[in-house]
Design a protein around this motif. Structure first.
Motif, PDB file in Angstrom:
ATOM      1  N   SER A 183      42.604  40.340  43.991  1.00  0.00           N
ATOM      2  CA  SER A 183      42.724  40.946  42.475  1.00  0.00           C
ATOM      3  C   SER A 183      42.571  42.139  43.032  1.00  0.00           C
ATOM      4  O   SER A 183      41.816  42.131  43.617  1.00  0.00           O
ATOM      5  CB  SER A 183      41.613  40.641  41.861  1.00  0.00           C
ATOM      6  N   GLN A 236      44.942  38.748  37.881  1.00  0.00           N
ATOM      7  CA  GLN A 236      44.195  39.643  36.558  1.00  0.00           C
ATOM      8  C   GLN A 236      44.429  38.808  35.712  1.00  0.00           C
ATOM      9  O   GLN A 236      43.713  39.060  34.117  1.00  0.00           O
ATOM     10  CB  GLN A 236      44.103  40.834  37.129  1.00  0.00           C
ATOM     11  N   HIS A 239      38.910  49.035  35.017  1.00  0.00           N
ATOM     12  CA  HIS A 239      39.542  47.822  36.344  1.00  0.00           C
ATOM     13  C   HIS A 239      39.650  49.440  37.659  1.00  0.00           C
ATOM     14  O   HIS A 239      39.661  49.170  38.450  1.00  0.00           O
ATOM     15  CB  HIS A 239      41.203  48.642  35.894  1.00  0.00           C
TER      16      HIS A 239
END
Length: 397
Positions: free
Chosen positions: A80, A115, A174
């Motif tokens: 990710s 993601q 994030h």
């Protein structure tokens, strides 16, 4: 129109020249490798000489931060992660068009991996038409077309920082996702050398402010240089090849107008040299650039290394705050390598940013058609291109 029949007779001479040059290049590579081994044995002493005699040297040599025999295998990227990239294009001003103005179009790309998120691929155009935009640079002797290129560089960096910071800043979730901000080309803005201070102050501070924003949210910044022509790293080996006890070029070599005695591997370039020393997926030692313009960068001085990305050896540049953070550096380089693999030889984010930014012939025509309609709507008359431009567009060939 190119006449290939007339050109064909020159091709054999080119082939012969290239064959001889290839043999000479192999000899230079072998000599460069020997110099590297010799310099490794006294690397610390050479660095001291470089620092002591820098003002007397006529060439710019990068300073190795790690041993010259450093070869580091890059890690696999995390599953990710997020990549940010920008690139720009423009429509240059022309007195032959219906209006004297220029347009800068910056392509933005944000790619998310692992993601389940949609990417961002778009562009932001801006038109410059006011006198202060078109003519301000002429007071410093800088052409409008050249100034437009500098403004484009600023816009690319500012939009990159805005995009990255908006994504990773709270209240989003994030912040802990590994990420990377990329630009195409060097982070050393050589065009600033020789530029008047007032002009330079309109270009460099906004760029450094944007870099500070990236640093504040821990987003590493890299400049990717494909087919680099730099020789900064090899120039350090000139200290080893110098026949004099001290590299005082201004004294010993001031009268030489041809090749200096320390240029024994010239015109070999860094990328070609490191191609023989690195395996795919490896990086060279880190170097700190000694370009004089970097004295204005503060704590953003530029470091670089060479990375074998599989298809070529690319020069990767980063600010000091990335180079001095080993985890951030390793993250950035591993993500760069992954981008190159996904892009089949070139970082896919940079390629897509370019595709978003590029202004094609049809785009240009539609832009001026839109401008023409608006000019007519407000009552302007005799709107149109010059006779020269109209005739070129209607060529019989």
């Amino acid at each position: 129109m190119l006449d290939l029949t007339k050109l064909a007779g020159q091709i054999p001479g080119i082939s012969q020249h290239l064959r001889l040059e290839a043999a000479a290049s192999r000899q230079r590579l072998e000599l460069g490798q020997q110099l590297l081994l010799q310099a490794l044995l006294q690397q610390e002493e050479l660095v001291k000489r470089q620092q002591q005699w820098r003002e007397r040297m006529t060439f710019t040599a990068a300073t190795p931060i790690e041993p010259l025999d450093t070869r580091i295998d890059l890690n696999s990227p995390p599953e990710s992660h997020t990549i940010f990239a920008t690139d720009g294009s423009q429509i240059a001003p022309s007195h032959h068009e219906i209006a004297y103005c220029y347009l800068i179009n910056v392509g933005r790309v944000m790619l998310h991996y692992g993601q389940s998120l949609h990417p961002l691929l778009d562009s932001l155009p801006e038109v410059f038409y006011r006198p202060e935009d078109l003519y301000v640079s002429r007071q410093w002797g800088i052409r409008t077309e050249e100034w437009m290129g500098h403004r484009r560089t600023v816009s690319e960096v500012i939009m990159l920082a805005e995009m990255a910071c908006r994504w990773v800043n709270p209240p989003g979730s994030h912040f802990d996702i590994p990420n990377l901000a990329m630009v195409d080309g060097s982070l050393i803005y050589w065009f600033l050398e020789g530029m008047p201070g007032e002009a330079r102050d309109r270009i460099l501070p906004p760029i450094l402010d944007a870099w500070n924003q990236l640093r504040s949210v821990n987003v590493p910044l890299l400049g990717y240089l494909s087919a680099s022509r730099s020789l900064e790293a090899l120039n350090f080996l000139r200290l080893q090849a110098c026949p004099h006890e001290m590299p005082d070029c201004a004294t010993h070599c001031a009268s030489i107008i041809d090749k200096f005695p320390c240029q024994i591997v010239d015109p070999l370039r860094d990328a070609a040299f490191w191609t023989t020393l690195l395996q795919p997926g490896q990086r060279s030692p880190l170097f700190r650039s000694s370009a004089r313009i970097l004295d204005l960068y503060g704590d953003h001085r530029i470091y670089f290394c060479y990375v074998h990305v599989g298809t070529e050896v690319a020069r990767i540049e980063m600010p000091q705050w990335v180079a001095e953070n080993s985890s951030l550096l390793n993250q950035a380089l591993s993500l760069t390598l992954a981008q190159v693999h996904k892009g089949f030889g070139y970082p896919v984010a940079l390629a897509e940013a370019h595709n978003q930014a590029v202004v094609r012939g049809g785009d240009r025509a539609r832009f001026f058609a839109l401008l023409e309609q608006q000019m007519i709507r407000v009552g302007l008359r005799n709107v149109g291109t010059s006779y020269k431009e109209a005739r070129k567009r209607g060529s019989i060939s």
